[in-house]
Design an enzyme around this catalytic site. Sequence first.
Site, PDB file in Angstrom:
ATOM      1  N   ASN A  23     -73.930  12.474  49.939  1.00 54.51           N
ATOM      2  CA  ASN A  23     -73.422  13.843  49.927  1.00 54.51           C
ATOM      3  C   ASN A  23     -74.132  14.710  50.957  1.00 54.51           C
ATOM      4  OD1 ASN A  23     -73.333  13.229  46.485  1.00 54.51           O
ATOM      5  ND2 ASN A  23     -71.500  13.478  47.704  1.00 54.51           N
TER       6      ASN A  23
ATOM      7  N   HIS B 163     -67.689  -2.325  44.976  1.00 48.80           N
ATOM      8  CA  HIS B 163     -66.528  -1.653  44.395  1.00 48.80           C
ATOM      9  C   HIS B 163     -65.378  -2.603  44.068  1.00 48.80           C
ATOM     10  CE1 HIS B 163     -68.239   2.251  44.632  1.00 48.80           C
ATOM     11  NE2 HIS B 163     -68.452   2.174  45.930  1.00 48.80           N
TER      12      HIS B 163
ATOM     13  N   ARG C 112     -59.697   5.622  52.612  1.00 42.90           N
ATOM     14  CA  ARG C 112     -59.348   7.029  52.790  1.00 42.90           C
ATOM     15  C   ARG C 112     -60.624   7.862  52.944  1.00 42.90           C
ATOM     16  NH1 ARG C 112     -61.347  10.818  49.254  1.00 42.90           N
ATOM     17  NH2 ARG C 112     -61.494   8.946  47.979  1.00 42.90           N
TER      18      ARG C 112
ATOM     19  N   TYR D 107     -61.312   3.856  49.039  1.00 45.48           N
ATOM     20  CA  TYR D 107     -62.528   4.047  49.835  1.00 45.48           C
ATOM     21  C   TYR D 107     -62.224   4.111  51.323  1.00 45.48           C
ATOM     22  CZ  TYR D 107     -65.797   4.294  46.076  1.00 45.48           C
ATOM     23  OH  TYR D 107     -66.492   4.744  44.993  1.00 45.48           O
TER      24      TYR D 107
ATOM     25  N   GLU E 132     -28.573  11.939  27.942  1.00 43.73           N
ATOM     26  CA  GLU E 132     -28.690  10.985  26.821  1.00 43.73           C
ATOM     27  C   GLU E 132     -27.733   9.812  26.961  1.00 43.73           C
ATOM     28  OE1 GLU E 132     -28.300  13.439  23.294  1.00 43.73           O
ATOM     29  OE2 GLU E 132     -30.448  13.873  23.307  1.00 43.73           O
TER      30      GLU E 132
HETATM   31 CA   LIG Z   1     -70.858   3.508  45.719  1.00 44.78          CA
END
Ligand SMILES: [Ca+2]
Lengths: 733, 733
Positions: free
Chosen positions: B133, B414, B263, B261, B663
């Site tokens: 991050n 992953h 992306r 991932y 319907e």
């Molecule tokens: Ca990871």
Amino acid sequence: GNEGQQRLTDPTAHPQLTLTLQGVEQIKTSLGQVPLFDQTLSDVIAEVDAELANGIEVPVPKDLAGGYTHERHKSNFFIMQKAGTLFQITGDDKYAVYLRDMLLAYAELWPTIGKHPAERSYARGKLFWQCLNDANWLVYTSQGYDCIYDWLDVPTREKLNKELFRPYAEYVSVENPQFFNRIHNHSTWGNAAVGMIGLVMDDEELINWSLYGLDIEVPGDIVKDNDGGDIKLEGQKEAGFLAQIDHSFSPDGYYTEGPYYQRYAMYPFLIFAEGLANKKPELKILDYRDGLLIKAINTLINQTNSAGEFFPINDSQKGMSLASRELVSAVSIAYYYGGNDPGLLSIVEDQGRVPLNNAGLASAKAVAEGKAKKYQYKSMELADGAAGDEGAIGILRADDLTLVMKYAKHGMGHGHFDRLGFLLYDETGEVIQDYGAARWVNVEHKDGGGYLKENRSWAKETVAHNTLVVDKDSHFDGNVKKADQTAGMPYYFLSGDDVQIVSAKEQNAYPGIDLQRTMAVVRIEELESPLVIDLFSVQAPEGSRYDLPLYYVGEFMSSNQKFQTNNVLSPMGKESGYQHLWAEAQTTLEGDVFSMTWFNKKKFYTVTSVVELGDEMILTRIGANDPNFNLRRDPGLIHRRTGGNTVFASLYEIHGSYDYASERPLNSFTSVATMKILHQSEAYVVVQFQLKTGERYQFACSLLNDSKTAKHTVEDANGQWQWQGIYNLKKNI
Amino acid sequence: GNEGQQRLTDPTAHPQLTLTLQGVEQIKTSLGQVPLFDQTLSDVIAEVDAELANGIEVPVPKDLAGGYTHERHKSNFFIMQKAGTLFQITGDDKYAVYLRDMLLAYAELWPTIGKHPAERSYARGKLFWQCLNDANWLVYTSQGYDCIYDWLDVPTREKLNKELFRPYAEYVSVENPQFFNRIHNHSTWGNAAVGMIGLVMDDEELINWSLYGLDIEVPGDIVKDNDGGDIKLEGQKEAGFLAQIDHSFSPDGYYTEGPYYQRYAMYPFLIFAEGLANKKPELKILDYRDGLLIKAINTLINQTNSAGEFFPINDSQKGMSLASRELVSAVSIAYYYGGNDPGLLSIVEDQGRVPLNNAGLASAKAVAEGKAKKYQYKSMELADGAAGDEGAIGILRADDLTLVMKYAKHGMGHGHFDRLGFLLYDETGEVIQDYGAARWVNVEHKDGGGYLKENRSWAKETVAHNTLVVDKDSHFDGNVKKADQTAGMPYYFLSGDDVQIVSAKEQNAYPGIDLQRTMAVVRIEELESPLVIDLFSVQAPEGSRYDLPLYYVGEFMSSNQKFQTNNVLSPMGKESGYQHLWAEAQTTLEGDVFSMTWFNKKKFYTVTSVVELGDEMILTRIGANDPNFNLRRDPGLIHRRTGGNTVFASLYEIHGSYDYASERPLNSFTSVATMKILHQSEAYVVVQFQLKTGERYQFACSLLNDSKTAKHTVEDANGQWQWQGIYNLKKNI
Ligand SMILES: [Ca+2]
Ligand SMILES: [Ca+2]
Ligand SMILES: [Ca+2]
Ligand SMILES: [Mg+2]
Ligand SMILES: [Mg+2]
Ligand SMILES: [Mg+2]
Ligand SMILES: [Mg+2]
């Protein structure tokens, strides 16, 4: 030419039901200039031409709904209505020829068949398993027949009148008075069917039967319909179409079976009314009972969520909506005959099609002229009962929130044991749901498309609803007859801006127990969305066992309390709906407040409830004892308490957002820090809640005195409260 | 003026990353003329102005994802990137001032903080709990900084360079080589972050680190990341951005962790590549490896369903789609730098916004000029592995149907144990689903928004997938290291018109057992939609216990076999995912064929499977052992068989329709009457199915010889079959 002019003023000239000669002329001159009408016309031409290419199929009746012969005859009547209309609008003979030939095939078939082989209906039809569907056929087919009536040669017309239509009309009326002479949506179809073909054939006897009912006693052995509804209502003195209007709707235009059946019932009401307005204007049918039929359309529109779907109260398949063919017809009728409300045009726009008649032309033209405005949904209380004094439903709307509380009549055979139950919506759809009916209408996989046995054993039971279950049994012990005898009691309804309230009482659902629910939708300046305050007060003997379910829609996020999940699941009970519930987890609550947050579609929702010592919360899942996988595996939350006089106090908060493409949660936690009940008694409830930002709110309500000016003083060990009027909302006292 | 002209040709003038001086000039002269660009600009102005009004918040880091400090720093870097862009486009100083002041606040904060207090990451960040991050922050913030670089006074710029950006870049690189020097999406972000700030500051050392990696050994005690992935890959010799391009993608542009991932990873790949293309054109980064970065965007687009949502293979939150900010950026880059494919413009239209840079301007202009065409999704096999020889995924598309089969590499930390698993979509969405990841990304309620423990215990396990489980254990015994060592084996892939086939083998998932799945999508003239034929053949010792799950999406309608439902539910096992499954019902099959129909949204679906004596079908529900309600209560169907060499043969049929407003069910029953296996051996499978209308089809496949010209003769007690080539589809033989 001259002949045309003459025909235009000839009162016996056809068409004269939903299309008129003048209307057809207007339509013809407007072709190519009104997009919605032109688009609908070209869609209908494509549909009918495909059927023409396919050829005529009029099979010997055999199947139930969903099966081939049922669906074929059903498809036939829709197509005949459309083919007649296309003949009038396009003038192309092929549509008239197709329609005539199909009618002749029916005329051949009719005398050769007896009652439909399936024996499950209290009123078996001939083409279909129930007279109701036979009546549907006649309502639609009459309209088609009307369109080619003057085009047919006289011998053909007389053959059809004598050998098909008159016997057909007799079958669904005098031969089945238990079907025709009720006050019930079935009979409305029967009345309209007989009346419409009577109008086409100028058969005054049929028209009189349809308007005023039959002077025939129903055979004594037929007392119930298939849904357990009474054939003859207590005190019923009259029958026929006018009696249906008198008895089917409340003065507010509410239909006791609820909007799903109202939608279904409205079509014959309106289409026959249109025919009467054209052919028998002296009856002033659209002015009857203060213009009730037009009012009822608006009442129906107001019973929808943000997606235009009807509130699924009582037996109701979810998803039925303003997009249905019945409403396509009705909304244009309401626009054309009901004062040209531009709000209706936005609904017409959403529908994307119009009926191919004068009303449809008018609304499509107005849309093309840009007259559409957003329909104004308002908070309203809709009284139930022919005189408007038998309960009601309360609808509160604020921004995108819609809250519905039901304290109406039971709704006869299609009613659910759901007194004081509520539904909550926002712009994403359901927040707190009613299960709806356990049924897949017309889907043959699912018991032929009829009501499933789980409709009785689950969907109708009280525990399937967002209302109080006392001592594990449904309201009225699950007995329709008892439930039909009384209605909920409206106590107070306030529509407004910052504070809206609905409050009602129920004193009959459980003998010796008084229930009152007060729900308020209030704007709180610190919150994104209006907040719902729910105060359910009970006066009952000590030791009563209360279950208050909340059918939240979405995925559990978190709770301030720790649930114990179960590693083995067994049904929660043996009857009254509990046999269909698994208890997935439970918690014996600690502290003073319970809160739980869930997520659905793109928003977060939190319930906050005041906790009493010994209360439990149970996270439930529908699906036990479901051998045919007829039930959805929806979650629920049951607040369980044992006690006597008590109040369940909760808040429902809509907050925040999240979407899967940005993965960014906003305001995903509740803003409510605590809630407590400051005072509870038979006469008053005072609650307080505090936000995490520190603001405190206090809401007080008088439960016995609904005077707007009365002064109240409440005092107990916890403090003293004074206010004037029914309720009081205060900040930071 | 003259100064402006001079700046335009000055190679040291900023901006120079994603915006250039020339680009800004073009944007300024186009304002008001390009609706998508103008709309995006006005949305971004509104968003940034709201933040300006709110004021600067640079809190001391404390929270995990979803918490205040995490979300605030994340929001800050998005806003800084946007504020810089707005300063360039509008010329309004307020954006530059805001950005400068926020950067100065970060420069104050940076020296005062150590590692983030949360200790769960293998590479703790400073602003955030993980370096990843922090790298995100730098990738975005560099772009904003680039926009005000020349506007800043020199002392401020030098202060920021020295006290904030250089130390920041060192922290995510040399101070955390276990983060920076991997071949992994984490490191791609790290490389791009360091490279982009290096470009802005003209810091060749940083640029070199970013392109070629660090010459630093990772401390020996850090060998795994939080997901169990290896820090250093076997044989890894290089690192840095170019190595990421070499190793992260296959020659087909497939990313081994899957599209979710991909992306996420594509953004730093592309945004840094844009910067390099502008600042260091001599590198020809967009031509690198045959223009792989642009190709990879198209590969990503091709891994979506009809709603533009990525196939949720491996760890993947469902719903992530072409609407994400990463794809908004990528699609315009692909258009602008990749040959102006008009198909991309229809995606830009659906996205409804563009990046505020040259690429965005170009695509928005082209949309405004009406150049958009529908994007052409095609059947394709996407090879996995840096050399393209380590398995693949096969995508078959026909009309509105999309079938995906996975026989790729495991996908490292992953990856899911899903060899030979498949997904099926139609235009309504999922027909046969993969569960996706058990995670609510960034949603703090759910364990801080990280992977939930049920991701490992359920979502990754083989039984959570539409592929074969042998002897109750997952592929590779659930061991990532073992799974990473091999890939599925592509056997045959045919894209075409009437017959499309994907076939692959898996010989490593279970020791001593060979699996091969052959799926064909065939147009059958009698059917509405293409039909899927599924032949799963197994060579295994006698007595093996097979479970073949099918995660159908929707509501059970009916089956030709009678299920026994369970009145008490207990978990189906103790491990390998079975501990999360309830068996709701089961049937010991009778006859030769099983069929089951379900409904979803507006269509019916039927699976038809060949039955062997003793086979069972189990209707399952996810949700056992789920203490925090982290799992969706989705249904499944498990075909259970005990045996040795065998073939599971099934058909998946999409048919009919139903909607709640009309319907009216159409074609709600399967058209398939029977199915049987005529021949099965290690080398061949021959199956036959018959429609209810009588037509018979036969499908034969060679499993060992994929020559297109080989002639095959198969003979057994049941008959003799001859054909040429890998497969043969015949009608009415
Ligand atoms: Ca990871
Ligand atoms: Ca009152
Ligand atoms: Ca091959
Ligand atoms: Mg209900
Ligand atoms: Mg009962
Ligand atoms: Mg998976
Ligand atoms: Mg295992």
